[in-house]
Design an enzyme around this catalytic site. Structure first.
Site, short mmCIF file in Angstrom:
data_model
loop_
_atom_site.label_atom_id
_atom_site.label_comp_id
_atom_site.label_asym_id
_atom_site.label_seq_id
_atom_site.Cartn_x
_atom_site.Cartn_y
_atom_site.Cartn_z
N ASP A 9 0.52 4.35 -6.25
CA ASP A 9 -0.46 4.28 -5.76
C ASP A 9 -1.35 3.46 -7.03
O ASP A 9 -2.98 3.75 -7.24
CB ASP A 9 -1.89 4.67 -5.02
CG ASP A 9 -1.13 4.73 -3.37
OD1 ASP A 9 -0.09 4.11 -3.18
OD2 ASP A 9 -1.26 5.56 -3.12
N HIS B 28 5.56 1.42 -1.68
CA HIS B 28 7.20 1.37 -1.31
C HIS B 28 8.12 0.88 -0.56
O HIS B 28 8.83 1.63 -0.80
CB HIS B 28 5.95 1.55 0.64
CG HIS B 28 5.18 2.28 1.00
ND1 HIS B 28 4.30 2.32 2.48
CD2 HIS B 28 4.17 3.00 0.25
CE1 HIS B 28 2.91 3.39 2.17
NE2 HIS B 28 3.24 3.65 0.63
N HIS C 182 -8.99 4.33 7.64
CA HIS C 182 -8.44 5.67 8.51
C HIS C 182 -9.80 5.72 9.29
O HIS C 182 -11.22 6.15 9.09
CB HIS C 182 -8.50 6.59 7.93
CG HIS C 182 -7.04 6.43 7.42
ND1 HIS C 182 -7.15 5.98 5.38
CD2 HIS C 182 -6.19 6.48 7.07
CE1 HIS C 182 -6.07 5.78 5.35
NE2 HIS C 182 -5.12 5.95 6.28
N GLU D 136 3.47 -2.69 1.84
CA GLU D 136 3.09 -2.08 0.53
C GLU D 136 3.77 -3.13 -0.96
O GLU D 136 4.80 -1.99 -0.60
CB GLU D 136 1.94 -0.69 0.88
CG GLU D 136 1.63 -0.03 0.04
CD GLU D 136 1.49 0.98 0.00
OE1 GLU D 136 1.76 2.33 -1.06
OE2 GLU D 136 0.59 1.17 0.81
N GLU E 19 3.45 -0.56 8.64
CA GLU E 19 3.86 0.07 7.58
C GLU E 19 4.69 0.87 7.50
O GLU E 19 5.07 1.86 7.90
CB GLU E 19 2.35 0.49 6.99
CG GLU E 19 2.32 0.33 5.81
CD GLU E 19 1.35 1.28 4.88
OE1 GLU E 19 1.17 1.99 3.84
OE2 GLU E 19 0.27 1.06 5.29
N MET F 276 -9.76 -4.80 7.99
CA MET F 276 -8.46 -4.01 9.23
C MET F 276 -8.70 -2.18 9.06
O MET F 276 -10.15 -2.07 8.29
CB MET F 276 -7.46 -3.62 7.88
CG MET F 276 -5.93 -2.66 8.31
SD MET F 276 -5.85 -0.92 7.89
CE MET F 276 -5.78 -1.66 6.28
N ASP G 2 -0.46 -4.96 1.28
CA ASP G 2 -0.93 -3.38 0.28
C ASP G 2 -0.57 -3.74 -0.67
O ASP G 2 0.35 -4.19 -1.35
CB ASP G 2 -0.89 -2.49 0.77
CG ASP G 2 -1.62 -1.82 2.14
OD1 ASP G 2 -2.40 -1.96 2.67
OD2 ASP G 2 -0.90 -0.87 2.46
N ASP H 279 -12.30 9.19 7.48
CA ASP H 279 -12.64 8.40 6.23
C ASP H 279 -13.48 8.17 6.47
O ASP H 279 -14.42 8.44 5.73
CB ASP H 279 -11.93 7.38 5.76
CG ASP H 279 -10.59 7.53 5.46
OD1 ASP H 279 -9.96 8.34 4.70
OD2 ASP H 279 -9.18 6.06 5.44
N LYS I 75 7.43 2.93 5.15
CA LYS I 75 7.79 4.11 4.03
C LYS I 75 9.11 3.90 4.22
O LYS I 75 9.42 4.80 4.60
CB LYS I 75 6.46 4.27 3.53
CG LYS I 75 6.63 5.17 2.19
CD LYS I 75 5.23 5.97 1.76
CE LYS I 75 4.78 6.69 1.00
NZ LYS I 75 3.62 7.66 0.63
N ASP J 79 5.06 8.42 -4.84
CA ASP J 79 4.20 6.95 -4.49
C ASP J 79 2.92 7.32 -5.50
O ASP J 79 2.27 8.08 -5.44
CB ASP J 79 3.95 7.20 -2.80
CG ASP J 79 3.29 6.09 -2.19
OD1 ASP J 79 3.21 5.26 -2.97
OD2 ASP J 79 2.70 6.21 -1.26
N ASP K 150 -4.47 -0.57 -2.30
CA ASP K 150 -4.43 0.44 -1.49
C ASP K 150 -3.39 1.30 -2.91
O ASP K 150 -2.67 1.36 -2.62
CB ASP K 150 -2.93 0.62 -0.64
CG ASP K 150 -3.10 1.74 0.19
OD1 ASP K 150 -3.45 2.97 -0.03
OD2 ASP K 150 -2.38 2.18 0.81
#
Length: 408
Positions: free
Chosen positions: A278, A241, A75, A238, A202, A109, A266, A78, A204, A276, A308
């Site tokens: 992950d 998700h 991002h 993902e 994406e 990406m 993802d 980030d 979710k 979520d 991810d």
């Protein structure tokens, strides 16, 4: 000549051991990538503060390179903290580029953080406030510029705050229209700038909002067809998700692939019906992960295998790198299991028996014509006879389980 080593009553083929160890060593050509936000996750959650120090992006690049990864994704914030000056951004980006060059790492990406700052608490592109929607566009334009500067070819849009808790608060058709206008605006910007960049949406179902708009890959695939430039927009499904929504992730991936819209993916893991999580790839849903890997490898899908996910909150920094290595190692194990599956004569025999082809019949049903209708009506299918025979799916599934458990 085979060299044998004995450990008690176990005899191990030494060359097979060497081959397997090399097979499970990640290499850049495997195209494994991690988000800076994944290994950089400090373990903060809604009930507790961070448990690990923040990891610098340049250090993440170095460590992931040592583990065999191909690249990192990010991002905007980030890498460049929100509110940084142009001078500060230039220095940060310069140092990051140097780390990428030194480690021969890529940024395939990029995406924009449109969910963390309080200004986005009621959405970004779908906010009721036109100033927020305009600011979200401004922030994304700048983030696209940064992503392209770093070499990104795919730009992901995750609408983390594009949703609602109170349906009375939004005019539903407006939210769809505003989101469409935003994607159209940004697509035209990319074309006008001459950037070699595609978008991936994406989905979710929920979290952090109670409900997020366009909650599944299927919703996104339909939405894409309403855009001005649908050819440059695909999806980024993902694992977690789709699993949160109680869906079979593989089925969504297959639909996206068959539509030519699987631009990015993802990889992680998830317990159904939970927040979520992950989780480390393959740590929970091993059979689902296997068939996903098998599909990607059988299709020779050319995209990045992007993880991810993040380490458990119990972990220190070493646990973070154990997590990253584990994601890649599990993928490679399942890739080799897919090879075994494709070469197993008993499994392939069952598949051949159940996947028989009838080219003449398939031609009749593939395309409508008066002649094909007449030919179809003339056939006596004898459905009762067809229904007499089972499909041996119990046996097929058991053989798959035994293969995954390492006893075949």
């Amino acid at each position: 000549m085979f060299v044998l080593r004995c450990f008690g009553y176990l005899t191990v083929n030494y060359w097979e051991e060497i081959i397997m160890s090399n097979l499970l060593q990640p290499k850049p050509e495997d195209q494994f990538t991690f988000g800076l936000w994944t290994v950089g996750n400090p373990g903060r959650d809604p009930f507790g503060d961070q448990v690990r120090p923040i990891i610098k992006p340049t250090y993440s690049v170095q460590k992931l390179s040592q583990l065999g990864a191909y690249g990192v994704n990010l991002h905007d914030n980030d890498l460049v903290p929100f509110g940084s000056s142009a001078r500060e951004q230039d220095q940060i980006v310069k140092e990051f580029k140097q780390a990428l060059d030194d480690c021969n790492m890529k940024v395939p990406m990029a995406t924009t953080n449109l969910f963390f700052h309080p200004v986005f608490r009621d959405g970004a592109f779908t906010s009721n406030n036109p100033k927020v929607r305009a600011f979200a566009l401004q922030k994304t334009v700048r983030s696209i510029d940064l992503g392209v500067e770093l070499g990104a070819k795919i730009y992901v849009f995750w609408g983390g705050r594009e949703g609602a808790e109170v349906d009375a608060s939004k005019n539903g058709p407006d939210t769809v229209k505003w989101f469409r206008e935003s994607i159209n605006f940004l697509a035209e910007y990319v074309v006008d700038q001459g950037y070699d960049l595609k978008f991936a949406l994406e989905a979710k179902p929920n979290e952090p909002r109670a409900d997020i708009y366009m909650p599944t890959t299927g919703h996104m695939l339909h939405f894409i067809e309403t855009l001005d430039r649908p050819e440059m927009v695909g999806v980024n499904p993902e694992f977690a998700h789709e699993t949160m929504a109680g869906l079979n992730f593989l089925h969504g991936v297959i639909q996206a692939y068959e539509s030519g819209k699987l631009f990015h993916i993802d990889l992680n893991d998830q317990k159904m019906g939970r927040f979520d999580q992950d989780l480390r790839f393959g740590s929970e849903s091993i059979k689902a992960a296997f068939f996903l890997v098998k599909f990607l490898e059988d299709m020779q899908w050319p995209g990045m295998r992007h993880f991810d996910a993040h380490a458990y909150r119990t972990e220190d920094e070493q646990g973070v790198w154990d997590f990253a290595a584990g994601c890649m190692r599990t993928y490679l194990i399942l890739k080799d299991k897919a090879r075994q599956f494709n070469e197993d004569p008993e499994i392939q025999g069952l598949l051949s028996e159940n996947q028989q082809r009838d080219e003449s019949l398939e031609r009749i049903v593939a395309t409508y014509s008066n002649g094909n209708v007449e030919a179809l009506q003339a056939i006596d299918f004898q459905p009762d006879k067809i229904a007499e025979k089972g499909h041996s799916y119990e046996k097929l599934d058991q053989l798959t389980v035994e293969l995954l458990l390492g006893v075949r």
